[in-house]
Design a protein around this motif. Structure first.
Motif, PDB file in Angstrom:
ATOM      1  N   UNK A 156       0.523  -4.598 -10.834  1.00 61.91           N
ATOM      2  CA  UNK A 156       1.002  -3.678  -9.800  1.00 61.91           C
ATOM      3  C   UNK A 156       2.118  -4.292  -8.959  1.00 61.91           C
ATOM      4  N   UNK A 157       2.454  -5.554  -9.196  1.00 63.10           N
ATOM      5  CA  UNK A 157       3.487  -6.222  -8.415  1.00 63.10           C
ATOM      6  C   UNK A 157       4.868  -5.812  -8.935  1.00 63.10           C
ATOM      7  N   UNK A 158       5.692  -5.308  -8.016  1.00 61.60           N
ATOM      8  CA  UNK A 158       7.020  -4.807  -8.374  1.00 61.60           C
ATOM      9  C   UNK A 158       8.072  -5.344  -7.422  1.00 61.60           C
ATOM     10  N   UNK A 159       9.323  -5.397  -7.911  1.00 62.28           N
ATOM     11  CA  UNK A 159      10.447  -5.787  -7.068  1.00 62.28           C
ATOM     12  C   UNK A 159      10.860  -4.624  -6.171  1.00 62.28           C
ATOM     13  N   UNK A 160      11.187  -4.937  -4.921  1.00 61.01           N
ATOM     14  CA  UNK A 160      11.655  -3.913  -3.987  1.00 61.01           C
ATOM     15  C   UNK A 160      13.048  -3.435  -4.400  1.00 61.01           C
ATOM     16  N   UNK A 161      13.901  -4.347  -4.841  1.00 59.33           N
ATOM     17  CA  UNK A 161      15.301  -4.030  -5.117  1.00 59.33           C
ATOM     18  C   UNK A 161      15.504  -3.019  -6.241  1.00 59.33           C
ATOM     19  N   UNK A 162      14.713  -3.124  -7.318  1.00 58.74           N
ATOM     20  CA  UNK A 162      14.948  -2.241  -8.458  1.00 58.74           C
ATOM     21  C   UNK A 162      13.680  -1.558  -8.996  1.00 58.74           C
ATOM     22  N   UNK A 163      12.555  -1.803  -8.357  1.00 51.83           N
ATOM     23  CA  UNK A 163      11.273  -1.191  -8.715  1.00 51.83           C
ATOM     24  C   UNK A 163      10.741  -1.635 -10.072  1.00 51.83           C
TER      25      UNK A 163
END
Length: 64
Positions: A27-34
Motif C-alpha cells: 500500500x506504500x506509494x509515492x506522493x509525486x507520481x502515485x
C-alpha cells in the motif's frame, strides 16, 4: 490505513499509504507520481542490473 495523498504532500512527505497495488499488494506509494513504492524499487533494481551487464559486455568487447 489509507493516508490521503494530498495530506502527505502538504506535510512534505514523499510516500504515503494508499490503495493496494495489483502486482505486489503493497500500500506504500509515492506522493509525486502515485506509483507503488515496492514495484518501483524492484523495477529500478532490475534496470540497474541490465545497464551494468550491458556496460560490462561492451567493455569486454572493447578489450578484445
Amino acid at each position: 490505513m489509507i493516508t490521503s495523498r494530498k495530506i502527505a504532500a502538504a506535510e512534505g512527505k514523499t510516500r504515503y499509504q494508499g490503495k493496494i497495488c495489483r502486482k505486489c499488494e503493497s500500500t506504500e506509494r509515492y506522493v509525486s507520481n502515485n506509483n507503488c513504492f515496492v514495484c518501483s524499487k524492484k523495477h529500478a533494481k532490475a534496470y540497474d542490473k541490465r545497464i551494468r551487464e550491458t556496460i560490462r559486455a561492451l567493455q569486454h568487447k572493447e578489450a578484445r
